[in-house]
Design an enzyme around this catalytic site. Sequence first.
Site, PDB file in Angstrom:
ATOM      1  N   GLU A  44      98.790 -21.767  20.790  1.00 39.58           N
ATOM      2  CA  GLU A  44     100.042 -22.154  21.460  1.00 39.58           C
ATOM      3  C   GLU A  44      99.737 -22.518  22.906  1.00 39.58           C
ATOM      4  O   GLU A  44      98.966 -21.814  23.576  1.00 39.58           O
ATOM      5  CB  GLU A  44     101.036 -20.997  21.425  1.00 39.58           C
ATOM      6  CG  GLU A  44     102.282 -21.214  22.274  1.00 39.58           C
ATOM      7  CD  GLU A  44     103.054 -19.940  22.538  1.00 39.58           C
ATOM      8  OE1 GLU A  44     103.772 -19.884  23.557  1.00 39.58           O
ATOM      9  OE2 GLU A  44     102.951 -18.980  21.743  1.00 39.58           O
ATOM     10  N   THR A  74     107.103 -21.538  25.468  1.00 40.28           N
ATOM     11  CA  THR A  74     108.091 -21.492  26.552  1.00 40.28           C
ATOM     12  C   THR A  74     109.028 -22.695  26.461  1.00 40.28           C
ATOM     13  O   THR A  74     109.325 -23.363  27.435  1.00 40.28           O
ATOM     14  CB  THR A  74     107.414 -21.416  27.938  1.00 40.28           C
ATOM     15  OG1 THR A  74     106.310 -20.491  27.893  1.00 40.28           O
ATOM     16  CG2 THR A  74     108.396 -20.883  28.986  1.00 40.28           C
ATOM     17  N   LYS A 134     109.540 -14.074  17.014  1.00 37.88           N
ATOM     18  CA  LYS A 134     108.644 -13.578  18.060  1.00 37.88           C
ATOM     19  C   LYS A 134     109.283 -12.346  18.697  1.00 37.88           C
ATOM     20  O   LYS A 134     110.414 -12.410  19.175  1.00 37.88           O
ATOM     21  CB  LYS A 134     108.435 -14.679  19.098  1.00 37.88           C
ATOM     22  CG  LYS A 134     107.835 -14.222  20.419  1.00 37.88           C
ATOM     23  CD  LYS A 134     107.768 -15.396  21.382  1.00 37.88           C
ATOM     24  CE  LYS A 134     107.416 -14.961  22.792  1.00 37.88           C
ATOM     25  NZ  LYS A 134     107.259 -16.119  23.695  1.00 37.88           N
TER      26      LYS A 134
END
Length: 207
Positions: A44, A74, A134
């Site tokens: 990521e 993000t 998550k």
Amino acid sequence: MSGNTGFDELFAEAPLMVILRGLGAERSLELAHKAWDLGITSVELPIQTPADVEALRVVADAGRAQGKAVGAGTVITPEHVRQAKEAGAAFTVSPGYDREIVGASIAAGLPPLPGVATATDVQLALRDGLTWLKAFPASVLGTGWFTAMRGPFPQVRFVATGGMDASNAQPFLDAGVRVVAVGSALADETQVDRLAALLKPAPRPGR
């Protein structure tokens, strides 16, 4: 809105993911290749600056050439979703649960991995058809949080993110976490090798 079962395949090979935050294209590509070579297939790259987006583009291109999934992290605005799609990301990751971002990501063909930290968050995500979530910040939530969540939400697969490293990953995996994601700890150059060691089977007694 549909689900994010695409992560069943994306995370099938290894219960680990590396998060390459703000490292630039060259360093990110170097660490991504090292992770892939060691069996850590998921990567990521958070996208908070134009340089981050370019790094994502470079690593995503390299990942496609090797059949590896590279996600954008993000992701907190619709513009981030657009940037992730254009840079070639395979999925998006967000720190919290935002239905607009989840919907935009699904519409772009990118499985979303939103962040949760409470039972309410998890229940809302399940209502929207998401089964991969998550958990952030995982080190603050602690292993007991995941054990507790298995009771009411046995169908949820959690990715533990935030304060994770090679020294605490195994207890979280033992608590039922499906994937441990490691980011800032990668400033220690030994982390990727130590994480990869977790993928090796424990030696049998007498061996």
